[in-house]
Write a protein that holds these residues in place. Structure first.
Motif, PDB file in Angstrom:
ATOM      1  N   ASP A  27      41.569  44.576  30.358  1.00 32.21           N
ATOM      2  CA  ASP A  27      41.600  45.820  31.132  1.00 32.21           C
ATOM      3  C   ASP A  27      40.463  45.869  32.142  1.00 32.21           C
ATOM      4  N   SER A  28      39.267  45.432  31.706  1.00 32.09           N
ATOM      5  CA  SER A  28      38.115  45.462  32.622  1.00 32.09           C
ATOM      6  C   SER A  28      38.276  44.447  33.747  1.00 32.09           C
ATOM      7  N   LEU A  29      39.074  43.374  33.494  1.00 34.02           N
ATOM      8  CA  LEU A  29      39.233  42.320  34.501  1.00 34.02           C
ATOM      9  C   LEU A  29      40.342  42.611  35.497  1.00 34.02           C
ATOM     10  N   ILE A  30      41.444  43.196  35.026  1.00 38.48           N
ATOM     11  CA  ILE A  30      42.548  43.451  35.972  1.00 38.48           C
ATOM     12  C   ILE A  30      42.245  44.645  36.880  1.00 38.48           C
ATOM     13  N   ASN A  31      41.192  45.411  36.550  1.00 37.87           N
ATOM     14  CA  ASN A  31      40.825  46.570  37.367  1.00 37.87           C
ATOM     15  C   ASN A  31      39.602  46.315  38.245  1.00 37.87           C
ATOM     16  N   GLN A  32      39.303  45.056  38.504  1.00 39.40           N
ATOM     17  CA  GLN A  32      38.150  44.725  39.357  1.00 39.40           C
ATOM     18  C   GLN A  32      38.371  45.235  40.792  1.00 39.40           C
ATOM     19  N   THR A  33      37.293  45.700  41.414  1.00 39.47           N
ATOM     20  CA  THR A  33      37.381  46.210  42.792  1.00 39.47           C
ATOM     21  C   THR A  33      37.477  45.082  43.817  1.00 39.47           C
ATOM     22  N   LEU A  34      37.191  43.859  43.405  1.00 41.45           N
ATOM     23  CA  LEU A  34      37.313  42.701  44.290  1.00 41.45           C
ATOM     24  C   LEU A  34      38.783  42.420  44.572  1.00 41.45           C
ATOM     25  N   ASP A  35      39.112  42.037  45.799  1.00 42.25           N
ATOM     26  CA  ASP A  35      40.475  41.621  46.103  1.00 42.25           C
ATOM     27  C   ASP A  35      40.558  40.096  46.055  1.00 42.25           C
ATOM     28  N   ASN A  36      41.779  39.583  45.820  1.00 43.94           N
ATOM     29  CA  ASN A  36      42.030  38.132  45.827  1.00 43.94           C
ATOM     30  C   ASN A  36      41.173  37.376  44.800  1.00 43.94           C
ATOM     31  N   TYR A  37      41.418  37.662  43.556  1.00 45.73           N
ATOM     32  CA  TYR A  37      40.761  36.929  42.481  1.00 45.73           C
ATOM     33  C   TYR A  37      41.811  36.587  41.423  1.00 45.73           C
ATOM     34  N   GLU A  38      41.493  35.687  40.521  1.00 44.35           N
ATOM     35  CA  GLU A  38      42.412  35.308  39.456  1.00 44.35           C
ATOM     36  C   GLU A  38      41.693  35.327  38.113  1.00 44.35           C
ATOM     37  N   VAL A  39      42.449  35.643  37.059  1.00 40.92           N
ATOM     38  CA  VAL A  39      41.928  35.629  35.692  1.00 40.92           C
ATOM     39  C   VAL A  39      42.645  34.515  34.942  1.00 40.92           C
ATOM     40  N   ILE A  40      41.927  33.473  34.596  1.00 36.90           N
ATOM     41  CA  ILE A  40      42.500  32.319  33.894  1.00 36.90           C
ATOM     42  C   ILE A  40      42.198  32.467  32.403  1.00 36.90           C
ATOM     43  N   VAL A  41      43.230  32.804  31.624  1.00 41.37           N
ATOM     44  CA  VAL A  41      43.073  33.015  30.180  1.00 41.37           C
ATOM     45  C   VAL A  41      43.479  31.734  29.461  1.00 41.37           C
TER      46      VAL A  41
END
Length: 897
Positions: A27-41
């Motif tokens: 939840d804290s990662l998908i709501n980042q204010t940065l645009d154009n980023y990826e979360v690799i789980v």
């Protein structure tokens, strides 16, 4: 077709058995204010329901969350896997049981791009059972935007946490950084290496990461056999750094960091119940240090931290640590008693009151705010005041605070002072308090303090007030009148004022009562109340106040009134000077006032005397003193050596002039004492030596003295009892008359010429009988002591010295010198030379005359100078093994420039 935007940050999240925490993390990662980023789980073979939760996020946020599943290989293996699949400009790591602030990666990415940094660091919060705690690991923000090679202490600021940083991906992969698989402490094993190779390390000075320590099964809270992996980690760090740099400053920091990581594990074991495992770990630790960091006890950061507690002091001692591990309760009880005894003995000693340079600046700015509040009241009510003492000196010399000063002083004519106190009680901002004899019971000072009531970490441990009034303050001194500049009369009044003040200080136990004088004053104090003593003080300080008085004085100052009494017009109508980007009033003739107090006030004091003088204790500074204090001490040492070097270069000029005169007039001389040692061991000055010594056979010595006035350049002058009325030492000096930054101010009572100099010692013939030699020297030393006492150069108080002082009243300075000369030249046997002017034992300064036949020439700095033909014998006789350097603590300049 629209071009796809590049990924700015790849956030890698290794997952294993975290179904209770993974949702909050994602939840804290998908709501980042940065645009154009990826979360690799990266699911590292987790057997619980973590993957179901991950799949839900992939379905909901397919453009952000990317899921990978692999066989279990551990945290490091999962991170390495994630790096191989990352496409972002920067990469970051988040542990799946932690979470982050929503703007973390935007702030860190922007910092990395703006500073063009390979690594960006942030602070973090700790999630503990007792709640969320802010962990401020970053103390010296000014260290950042540098590389480790340029600022080694930056390693202390960055710590070894992988998750509180982002890394430029291209650079990370190019350097083949890989987290070590199969061991604990994977962060420390690789992060310090990563930091070393970074072109620049930047910082977002905010807490952005939430680190969980409240899990019972977390690595942080688990102790087992893998705790020994810390030694592998430390060894790999040491090997890495030693293979890439020889810089002792960097290596000392790295060795200290390895110590800290190992000590933390030892502390965890000590707190546990497995005594045998703790003993085994301790032995392994000591063996590791002996093998890999043999000089670990000499590490400056370790030595500084060792001062903080008795536990840290006993840790290197195997026997004491065995006792501590086996019988912790009994040893702790003993340690507490020793600590209590030590604290009682120290009685709030200033030695424990440390403020780092950074924190001192914060204290100064707090005091500046108090000054602005006082200034506002004075302007609104037409009250005259001036910056005074060190604050005035700071305004003139530094345009603000003296960098090492920790207080702020202002002065007010008595009428304005009284009016200000009456008004300030009602008009002063409620966050400040007026402290004086009218507002505070048992007040004991003849001036007023304005104290901040806001609770800071700065605590003045010297004052005897309630704790709430021991914070940052400024002092306000009253200016009183005296009829004229009559030093004897003013001194008499001052002594009365000081006597009453001392009685007050004894009543509040500010002073101890060890001396007979203080015991008597303490006895007198029993017959007066504080109020009566304060009234007496006021009466004595104000008895000359009238419009006809011509002079003003600050009786409340710690300086003697001779340094404070000036004509009224010196204060006059205030001028305004810049002080910390503000304009504040100063005396109209501040130059005269500063010269009266300080003499040549633009000359800076020696580096080692640039210290704050008040007993402020700062919790934050003390807690971090193991890290900051060694760096500050190292800087002081460096600046001191630079200062000594500048002095040496002036002395070298004098030596060259003396050499010229001697060569032109066929006068024999030799480098002697520490100067000879410097020539042989260092090819020039001993780095910390601050004087030059030469020796001359007596006949050459007398000839040199006779031609000095005529032959020496006008920039130099001979000083001896012939031309200085109260010449204070046995041997002559050649002084430089050119104005320099180096002055022996303590000698101004003897002569106006107190600049750089060199010493000249005569070599006299002495007896071949050791008993006669000792007797001869005993006589010379006796009259040398009388000379010191006669001229006030020595003020020893033992009975024997008082008797010698009494005898000195019946003999002149010139007579004492003549008696020393007569005894020095008593023997004519040309077998031995003795330097009777030296402070070394006479037997160390006695040599066969043949040692001083024709001199040989040896390089000293950039020139060649004469030395004894058998200099090895001479130096061995004086110093023993002269090629061995003295201990670090003895490598100090000895003269008072």
């Amino acid at each position: 077709m629209q071009k796809e935007s590049k990924i700015k940050v790849s956030i890698i999240v290794p997952v294993y058995n975290v179904e209770d925490y993974i949702e909050k993390c994602l939840d804290s990662l998908i709501n980042q204010t940065l645009d154009n980023y990826e979360v690799i789980v990266v699911n590292d073979g987790s057997p619980d329901n973590s993957q179901r939760i991950i799949d839900d996020y992939v379905l909901k946020f397919p453009s952000i969350v990317k899921s990978f599943v692999k066989e279990n290989g551990g945290l490091s293996d999962a991170r390495n896997f994630g790096v191989n699949h990352a496409t972002g400009e920067y990469i970051g790591f988040v542990d799946s049981d932690d979470f982050v602030r929503e703007d973390m990666f935007e702030l860190m990415y922007n910092k990395g791009i703006s500073e063009k940094s390979d690594v960006v660091v942030c602070d973090y919060y700790s999630l503990e059972h007792s709640g969320i705690k802010e962990k401020r690991i970053i103390k010296n923000i000014d260290d950042f935007n540098n590389s480790i090679e340029s600022v080694p202490s930056l390693l202390f600021e960055c710590k070894s946490y992988a998750c509180t940083k982002i890394y430029r991906r291209e650079w990370f992969i190019k350097n083949n950084f890989v987290f070590p698989v199969g061991q604990w402490y994977e962060d420390s094993a690789i992060i310090y290496n990563i930091l070393f190779l970074a072109n620049k390390v930047s910082c977002v000075n905010e807490c952005l990461y939430f680190y969980r320590t409240d899990r019972v099964d977390s690595i942080t809270n688990t102790v087992n056999k893998k705790i020994y992996d810390i030694f592998k980690s430390a060894k790999s760090i040491l090997d890495f750094y030693r293979s890439r740099t020889n810089d002792s400053n960097i290596l000392e920091v790295v060795e200290r960091l390895c110590q800290v990581h190992i000590f933390i594990r030892l502390r965890a074991l000590v707190r546990g119940n497995d005594k045998m495992e703790t003993l085994n770990f301790y032995n392994t630790m000591m063996n590791f240090f002996d093998e890999n960091i043999p000089n670990w006890k000499e590490n400056k950061y370790y030595k500084s931290s060792k001062k903080r507690s008795l536990y840290l002091k006993i840790r290197p001692n195997r026997f004491l640590m065995y006792l501590y591990i086996l019988f912790p309760k009994k040893v702790k009880k003993l340690l507490r008693k020793l600590l209590k005894f030590r604290k009682k003995k120290s009685k709030k000693s200033k030695s424990g009151n440390y403020i780092s340079n950074e924190r001192l600046r914060e204290l100064q700015l707090i005091e500046l705010e108090i000054l602005k509040e006082v200034d506002k009241i004075c302007k609104e009510n037409n009250i005259t005041y001036y910056l005074g003492e060190g604050t005035l000196l700071g305004a003139v010399r530094h345009n603000g605070f003296i960098p090492w000063d920790d207080d702020l002083d202002i002065l007010m004519p008595r009428n304005d002072y009284e009016r200000f106190i009456d008004l300030a009680v009602n008009q002063l901002n409620t966050k400040y308090r007026v402290l004086n004899d009218k507002t505070y019971e048992n007040y004991y000072l003849p001036f007023t303090k304005i104290v901040s009531l806001i609770k800071y970490d700065f605590l003045n441990t010297v004052v005897k007030f309630d704790d709430e009034y021991c914070g940052p303050f400024i002092d306000i001194f009253p200016l009183d009148c005296v009829p004229e500049i009559n030093y004897k009369k003013v001194e008499s009044d001052y002594l009365k004022i000081r006597k009453i003040r001392d009685i007050l200080l004894l009543k509040v136990k500010y002073f101890n009562t060890k001396s007979l004088k203080r015991k008597w004053l303490n006895f007198l104090g029993k017959f007066y109340t504080n109020r009566e003593l304060e009234e007496k003080l006021y009466k004595e300080m104000t008895k000359y106040n009238s419009s006809n008085a011509k002079c003003m004085v600050n009786f409340a100052s710690s300086y003697h009134p001779k340094k404070q009494i000036v004509k009224k017009e010196v204060y006059g109508k205030p001028k305004y000077l810049k002080f910390e980007n503000n304009m504040f009033p100063v005396p109209s003739d501040y130059d005269t006032l500063l010269k009266t107090i300080y003499g040549d006030y633009m000359v800076m004091p020696p580096v080692k005397k640039r210290k704050s003088k008040h007993g402020f204790y700062d919790r934050i500074s003390v807690e971090n003193s193991w890290r900051t204090k060694p760096l500050e001490e190292e800087q002081i040492e460096k600046e001191s050596l630079e200062e000594v070097r500048n002095l040496q270069l002036y002395e070298l000029e004098i030596l060259k002039e003396v050499d010229r005169v001697c060569r032109e007039n066929d006068i024999k001389y030799y480098l002697g004492e520490g100067t000879l040692l410097g020539a042989v061991r260092h090819g020039g000055f001993i780095p910390w030596d601050d004087d030059v010594d030469i020796v001359m056979p007596r006949d050459d010595f007398e000839r040199f003295l006779s031609i000095c006035a005529e032959k020496l350049d006008a920039n130099y002058k001979l000083q001896f009892y012939h031309n200085v009325k109260k010449y204070w030492v046995q041997s002559p000096k050649i002084r430089m008359l050119k104005d320099t930054e180096f002055k022996q101010k303590s000698l101004l009572k003897y002569t106006d010429d107190v600049g750089p100099y060199i010493d000249i010692f005569p070599l006299d013939y002495s007896s071949v009988s050791l008993s006669k030699l000792d007797k001869q020297y005993k006589y010379i030393r006796l009259y040398r002591r009388i000379l010191f006492l006669k001229t006030g150069f020595s003020k020893k108080k033992k009975l024997i010295y008082k008797l010698l002082k009494f005898y000195s009243y019946f003999i002149s300075v010139e007579t004492i010198h003549k008696k020393i000369y007569k005894m020095s030249t008593k023997y004519k046997n040309k077998t031995y030379y003795t330097n009777f002017g030296s402070y070394y034992n006479v037997r160390k300064e006695t040599f066969p005359v043949k040692m001083f036949d024709e001199p040989i020439y040896m390089k000293f700095e950039d020139s060649y100078f004469p030395v004894p033909s058998n200099y090895d014998y001479v130096l061995t006789n004086i110093y023993g093994n002269y090629m061995e350097l003295p201990p670090k603590e003895k490598q100090k300049a000895k003269h008072s420039f």
